[in-house]
Design a protein around this motif. Structure first.
Motif, PDB file in Angstrom:
ATOM      1  N   THR A   1     -16.362 -32.986   2.079  1.00 50.56           N
ATOM      2  CA  THR A   1     -17.173 -32.925   2.875  1.00 50.56           C
ATOM      3  C   THR A   1     -18.076 -31.971   3.822  1.00 50.56           C
ATOM      4  N   LEU A   2     -16.137 -31.248   4.585  1.00 51.09           N
ATOM      5  CA  LEU A   2     -16.825 -29.694   4.789  1.00 51.09           C
ATOM      6  C   LEU A   2     -16.826 -28.611   4.332  1.00 51.09           C
ATOM      7  N   THR A   3     -15.726 -29.187   3.169  1.00 49.26           N
ATOM      8  CA  THR A   3     -17.387 -27.344   2.416  1.00 49.26           C
ATOM      9  C   THR A   3     -18.305 -27.805   1.461  1.00 49.26           C
ATOM     10  N   LEU A   4     -18.449 -28.543   1.843  1.00 48.40           N
ATOM     11  CA  LEU A   4     -20.111 -28.725   1.603  1.00 48.40           C
ATOM     12  C   LEU A   4     -21.049 -28.208   2.469  1.00 48.40           C
ATOM     13  N   LEU A   5     -20.995 -29.139   3.817  1.00 50.77           N
ATOM     14  CA  LEU A   5     -21.701 -28.416   4.875  1.00 50.77           C
ATOM     15  C   LEU A   5     -21.994 -26.359   4.407  1.00 50.77           C
ATOM     16  N   LYS A   6     -19.943 -26.055   4.221  1.00 47.03           N
ATOM     17  CA  LYS A   6     -19.580 -24.551   4.910  1.00 47.03           C
ATOM     18  C   LYS A   6     -20.591 -24.326   3.924  1.00 47.03           C
ATOM     19  N   GLU A   7     -20.809 -24.914   1.966  1.00 42.71           N
ATOM     20  CA  GLU A   7     -21.297 -24.325   1.495  1.00 42.71           C
ATOM     21  C   GLU A   7     -23.091 -24.096   1.853  1.00 42.71           C
ATOM     22  N   MET A   8     -23.299 -24.982   2.430  1.00 38.03           N
ATOM     23  CA  MET A   8     -25.081 -25.108   2.883  1.00 38.03           C
ATOM     24  C   MET A   8     -25.195 -24.065   4.149  1.00 38.03           C
ATOM     25  N   GLY A   9     -24.369 -22.947   4.713  1.00 34.96           N
ATOM     26  CA  GLY A   9     -24.161 -22.507   5.688  1.00 34.96           C
ATOM     27  C   GLY A   9     -23.635 -22.692   7.104  1.00 34.96           C
ATOM     28  N   VAL A  10     -23.679 -23.674   7.372  1.00 33.46           N
ATOM     29  CA  VAL A  10     -22.873 -24.318   7.952  1.00 33.46           C
ATOM     30  C   VAL A  10     -21.895 -23.978   9.412  1.00 33.46           C
ATOM     31  N   THR A  11     -21.216 -23.695  10.392  1.00 27.04           N
ATOM     32  CA  THR A  11     -20.486 -23.135  10.864  1.00 27.04           C
ATOM     33  C   THR A  11     -20.055 -23.996  11.511  1.00 27.04           C
ATOM     34  N   ILE A  12     -18.448 -24.742  10.564  1.00 21.47           N
ATOM     35  CA  ILE A  12     -17.317 -25.279  11.147  1.00 21.47           C
ATOM     36  C   ILE A  12     -16.356 -25.224  12.367  1.00 21.47           C
ATOM     37  N   ALA A  13     -15.826 -25.829  13.162  1.00 19.31           N
ATOM     38  CA  ALA A  13     -14.902 -25.843  14.132  1.00 19.31           C
ATOM     39  C   ALA A  13     -13.961 -26.943  13.774  1.00 19.31           C
ATOM     40  N   LEU A  14     -12.097 -26.779  14.458  1.00 23.00           N
ATOM     41  CA  LEU A  14     -11.842 -26.890  14.647  1.00 23.00           C
ATOM     42  C   LEU A  14     -11.472 -27.665  16.281  1.00 23.00           C
ATOM     43  N   ASP A  15     -11.907 -28.313  16.502  1.00 28.82           N
ATOM     44  CA  ASP A  15     -11.626 -29.000  18.147  1.00 28.82           C
ATOM     45  C   ASP A  15      -9.947 -28.905  18.308  1.00 28.82           C
ATOM     46  N   ASP A  16     -10.004 -29.288  19.589  1.00 26.68           N
ATOM     47  CA  ASP A  16      -8.750 -29.268  20.857  1.00 26.68           C
ATOM     48  C   ASP A  16      -7.241 -29.254  19.705  1.00 26.68           C
ATOM     49  N   PHE A  17      -7.634 -28.121  18.629  1.00 27.63           N
ATOM     50  CA  PHE A  17      -6.631 -27.981  18.731  1.00 27.63           C
ATOM     51  C   PHE A  17      -4.987 -27.573  19.169  1.00 27.63           C
ATOM     52  N   GLY A  18      -3.972 -28.388  18.101  1.00 26.98           N
ATOM     53  CA  GLY A  18      -2.905 -28.498  19.149  1.00 26.98           C
ATOM     54  C   GLY A  18      -2.521 -29.688  19.628  1.00 26.98           C
ATOM     55  N   THR A  19      -3.697 -30.846  20.036  1.00 26.52           N
ATOM     56  CA  THR A  19      -3.019 -31.896  20.473  1.00 26.52           C
ATOM     57  C   THR A  19      -2.525 -32.934  19.126  1.00 26.52           C
ATOM     58  N   SER A  20      -2.839 -33.125  17.645  1.00 25.40           N
ATOM     59  CA  SER A  20      -2.607 -33.416  16.886  1.00 25.40           C
ATOM     60  C   SER A  20      -2.472 -32.627  15.722  1.00 25.40           C
ATOM     61  N   PRO A  21      -1.774 -31.835  15.274  1.00 27.74           N
ATOM     62  CA  PRO A  21      -1.694 -30.980  14.585  1.00 27.74           C
ATOM     63  C   PRO A  21      -1.481 -31.660  13.118  1.00 27.74           C
ATOM     64  N   ILE A  22      -2.031 -31.115  12.273  1.00 24.01           N
ATOM     65  CA  ILE A  22      -2.257 -31.928  11.026  1.00 24.01           C
ATOM     66  C   ILE A  22      -1.200 -29.553  10.181  1.00 24.01           C
ATOM     67  N   PRO A  23      -0.981 -30.327   8.974  1.00 23.93           N
ATOM     68  CA  PRO A  23       0.003 -29.226   8.625  1.00 23.93           C
ATOM     69  C   PRO A  23      -0.678 -28.288   8.488  1.00 23.93           C
ATOM     70  N   MET A  24       0.514 -26.918   8.408  1.00 22.17           N
ATOM     71  CA  MET A  24      -0.670 -25.606   7.946  1.00 22.17           C
ATOM     72  C   MET A  24      -0.816 -25.912   6.602  1.00 22.17           C
ATOM     73  N   ASP A  25       0.287 -26.325   5.274  1.00 21.47           N
ATOM     74  CA  ASP A  25      -0.074 -26.108   4.064  1.00 21.47           C
ATOM     75  C   ASP A  25      -1.509 -27.018   4.260  1.00 21.47           C
ATOM     76  N   GLN A  26      -2.166 -28.198   4.835  1.00 24.52           N
ATOM     77  CA  GLN A  26      -3.406 -28.683   4.812  1.00 24.52           C
ATOM     78  C   GLN A  26      -3.814 -27.752   5.762  1.00 24.52           C
ATOM     79  N   LEU A  27      -3.512 -27.500   6.989  1.00 24.69           N
ATOM     80  CA  LEU A  27      -4.881 -26.132   7.785  1.00 24.69           C
ATOM     81  C   LEU A  27      -5.860 -24.914   7.415  1.00 24.69           C
ATOM     82  N   LYS A  28      -4.383 -24.506   6.058  1.00 20.49           N
ATOM     83  CA  LYS A  28      -5.241 -23.512   5.376  1.00 20.49           C
ATOM     84  C   LYS A  28      -6.265 -24.111   4.363  1.00 20.49           C
TER      85      LYS A  28
END
Length: 669
Positions: free
Chosen positions: A560-587
């Motif tokens: 979904t985020l990829t589709l939104l990004k392709e539309m031109g929407v800016t994507i932000a990850l909020d509250d980074f560090g509260t329940s961190p996702i793995p680095m290999d998934q983050l990238k």
């Protein structure tokens, strides 16, 4: 392209309209045109991409084309693809791509996987035993695999039973239970394609590692078969070594999985469909139903789970429609759930296990939609929900709460009601537009220029009291209102953006999305429609998602985020560090901004804050410091390389009526 060189491949009839499928050979390959001259042209790679998303049901946006099941928009025209039309379009694209590959000279017909899949799809098999050798051999050869396993859900439980392995002839007795593998079952319920590149490190299959090690399986593709009642089965495509799967292999795996699914669940000679398995718990006597509720609550109390009791009453329902209504309701239940008929009082449903706070409300929504579709809108459908242990701690109390909620829904003219504290008031506040928005500035730290304003929902409660979003989000989730609240917020934010955009304001408008909205495949199309209605460019919008929302269904969220990004929407990850996702998934996330949790403003966490900023910059995102309360925090985060900042030091949230001062002069109150 020459207009006269288009050749008609197939006209598809869709609800009285005709969808033209044409093709034209170009020096660089085959081009496919959908919808005639007013439609859209796809090159072979784009047609392959559309085919992938048609197979998975996931949304896709391209030039003048938007697919969000079941709607296909081509230019200014839309088509509602039922299952038969979707399958016809899939087969047409597969055939065109096969012809393109054959004609290109790069592969002989026997080497074209599209051609092989088409031939297999046209084959007639009397049974799974007859189909397995041919389907299995083709699957292993095309994907370069060593084995496959087919698991089918037991009709009376949520367990998966091994139905067949190939090339192994004798199938061992194997059972994967939901109780022993909750993480794996949760992953299956939220996806159509589960890609496991390394079984030793993938947490989703950690519970199965013992069996996978015994079988010598280290990577696999899993194609999940879904029905109205949940997961019906899963096909494992197994490999003996860790492996990376290309997008083309994913399309191929889904195509082959579709053949297996059709063979298992489609009666011979009928149109492709998935049929529900038999349920012994449907249509119980009241005494048996009550006993099952008591048993479910006892288990839920022991294992700290939730159980739902749902009352459904249909005002004015004639006796002849009772069976129709019961079938529509039963189609929304799992085999472990139950239904009983209460005569003039309608139906009672047991949801034996609820995994998410909004689970019962989501089932109720499906029931309401199916009943209205089957019976028409002339009937008043009232649904009342009570959940153990939030709403009641014993069976009699649960019955009473569900009946009260149903009576309230009936009195209000139909719909869904919960007696969860604050649920009905929140629903009324959203419906009557009684919520409000405040906006907080986000500034560039280098020069303190206004970059964006973040929309924050408030709920006025009278006498000057106002609830902040954090005080009622839990209620919204539990009552199944979070997606409705997301839509309300989005619409109001776009209204403000449309109001101030003509004034030359360049600031972004930002808002937070829930995991439920993020995993809704129709959301990108809905957003595009809202933006077009307000004549706004997608670039004006920032959509923020929290890490826990992403983890709700990471694969669906990334799509979904990829589709939104392709539309031109800016994507932000909020509250980074509260329940961190793995680095290999983050990238893998298409992020433009990473908003650091307020904990990073603590001077004791300066080293962590520096690392977080470097991570953001390493993946090409801007770093935003949240929770800036004093000058020392601002100075320190600026020195650490933070790009933007937000907090009371830089500006308090202001109501919408004061937004003009914030946007024009960049100041808060």
């Amino acid at each position: 392209m020459n207009e006269f060189n288009w050749k008609l491949f197939a006209p598809l009839s869709i609800e009285g309209s005709t969808l033209l499928i044409e093709h034209q050979e170009l020096p660089e390959g085959t081009a496919v045109r959908l919808g005639g001259s007013a439609g859209t042209v796809l090159r072979a790679p784009e047609a392959q991409e559309l085919l992938l998303h048609l197979l998975t049901g996931e949304s896709w946006v391209s030039n003048r084309l938007v697919w969000a099941a079941p709607r296909l928009h081509l230019g200014h025209k839309g088509y509602n693809l039922n299952e038969r039309a979707r399958l016809a379009l899939i087969e047409s694209l597969q055939s065109l791509l096969a012809d393109s590959q054959d004609a290109s000279g790069g592969a002989q017909p026997q080497d074209s996987w599209q051609r092989v899949v088409l031939q297999l799809a046209q084959g007639q098999f009397a049974s799974l035993e007859q189909a397995l050798p041919r389907l299995g051999e083709a699957t292993l050869k095309l994907l370069g695999l060593e084995s496959l396993s087919l698991w089918v859900r037991d009709p009376d439980t949520r367990h998966l039973r091994l139905a067949a392995r190939y090339p192994q002839i004798n199938t061992p007795e194997r059972l994967i239970t939901a109780q022993d593998n909750p993480v794996y079952f949760a992953a299956l319920e939220r996806t159509l394609l589960l890609t496991v590149e390394d079984a030793k490190t993938d947490a989703r299959v950690a519970e199965l590692r013992g069996m996978l090690t015994t079988w010598g399986v280290q990577s696999m593709q899993q194609i999940v078969f879904h029905g109205e009642g949940g997961v019906l089965g899963v096909l494992w495509l197994e490999n003996g070594q860790p492996r990376t799967w290309s997008s083309e292999k994913e399309v191929l795996a889904l195509s082959l999985g579709h053949l297996f699914e059709r063979q298992i669940y489609q009666p011979q000679g009928e149109a492709p469909r998935v049929v529900l398995q038999s349920r012994k718990s449907i249509g119980l006597k009241l005494t048996e139903f009550e006993a099952q509720i008591a048993h479910a609550i006892a288990l839920a109390g022991r294992h700290k789970r939730m159980v739902g009791l749902v009352r459904v009453q249909i005002d004015g329902l004639a006796t002849g429609h009772n069976e129709t209504a019961a079938k529509e309701i039963a189609a929304c239940l799992r085999s472990s759930d139950a239904i009983t008929w209460l005569g003039a009082q309608g139906y009672a449903l047991l949801l034996s296990e609820i995994r998410w706070p909004s689970g019962a409300a989501r089932v109720a929504q499906r029931i309401l939609q199916r009943l209205r579709s089957a019976l028409g809108h002339g009937f008043k459908v009232a649904i009342g929900i009570a959940v153990f242990p939030q709403d009641a701690s014993a069976v009699p109390e649960l019955w009473e709460r569900a009946e009260q909620a149903c009576a309230q829904a009936l009195e209000d003219g139909g719909g869904i009601r919960l007696l969860t504290p604050g649920a009905s008031e929140l629903q009324e506040a959203i419906t009557r537009d009684n919520l409000t928005l405040h906006f907080q500035p986000i500034l560039r730290l280098s020069d303190l220029e206004l970059i964006a304003v973040e929309a924050l929902v408030r709920w006025p409660r009278g006498r000057g009291a106002t609830k902040q979003a954090g005080e009622f989000l839990g209620t919204a989730h539990q009552a199944g209102l979070i997606a409705v609240q997301d839509r309300w917020t989005l619409e109001r934010v776009l209204e403000q953006a449309a109001l101030w955009r003509p004034s030359g304001v360049n600031a972004y408008f930002s808002l937070n999305l829930s995991g439920e909205t993020l995993t809704d495949p129709a959301f990108p199309t809905r957003l595009q429609d809202l933006l077009q209605a307000k004549r706004l460019a997608p670039e004006i919008l920032v959509l923020e998602v929290r890490e826990e929302a992403l983890l709700w269904d990471l694969e669906a969220s990334i799509r979904t985020l990829t589709l939104l990004k392709e539309m031109g929407v800016t994507i932000a990850l909020d509250d980074f560090g509260t329940s961190p996702i793995p680095m290999d998934q983050l990238k893998r996330l298409p992020l433009d901004w990473i908003k650091l949790a307020p904990l990073f403003t603590n001077p004791d966490n300066a080293a962590l804050a520096k690392a977080a900023v470097e991570i953001a910059h390493a993946i090409g995102a801007k770093a935003i410091a949240k929770g800036l309360e004093d000058q020392s925090q601002l100075t320190r985060l600026k020195e650490l390389g933070c790009d933007f900042g937000q907090g009371h030091l830089l500006g308090w949230p202001v109501p919408a009526e004061d937004l003009g001062a914030l946007l024009v002069w960049g100041i808060g109150s």
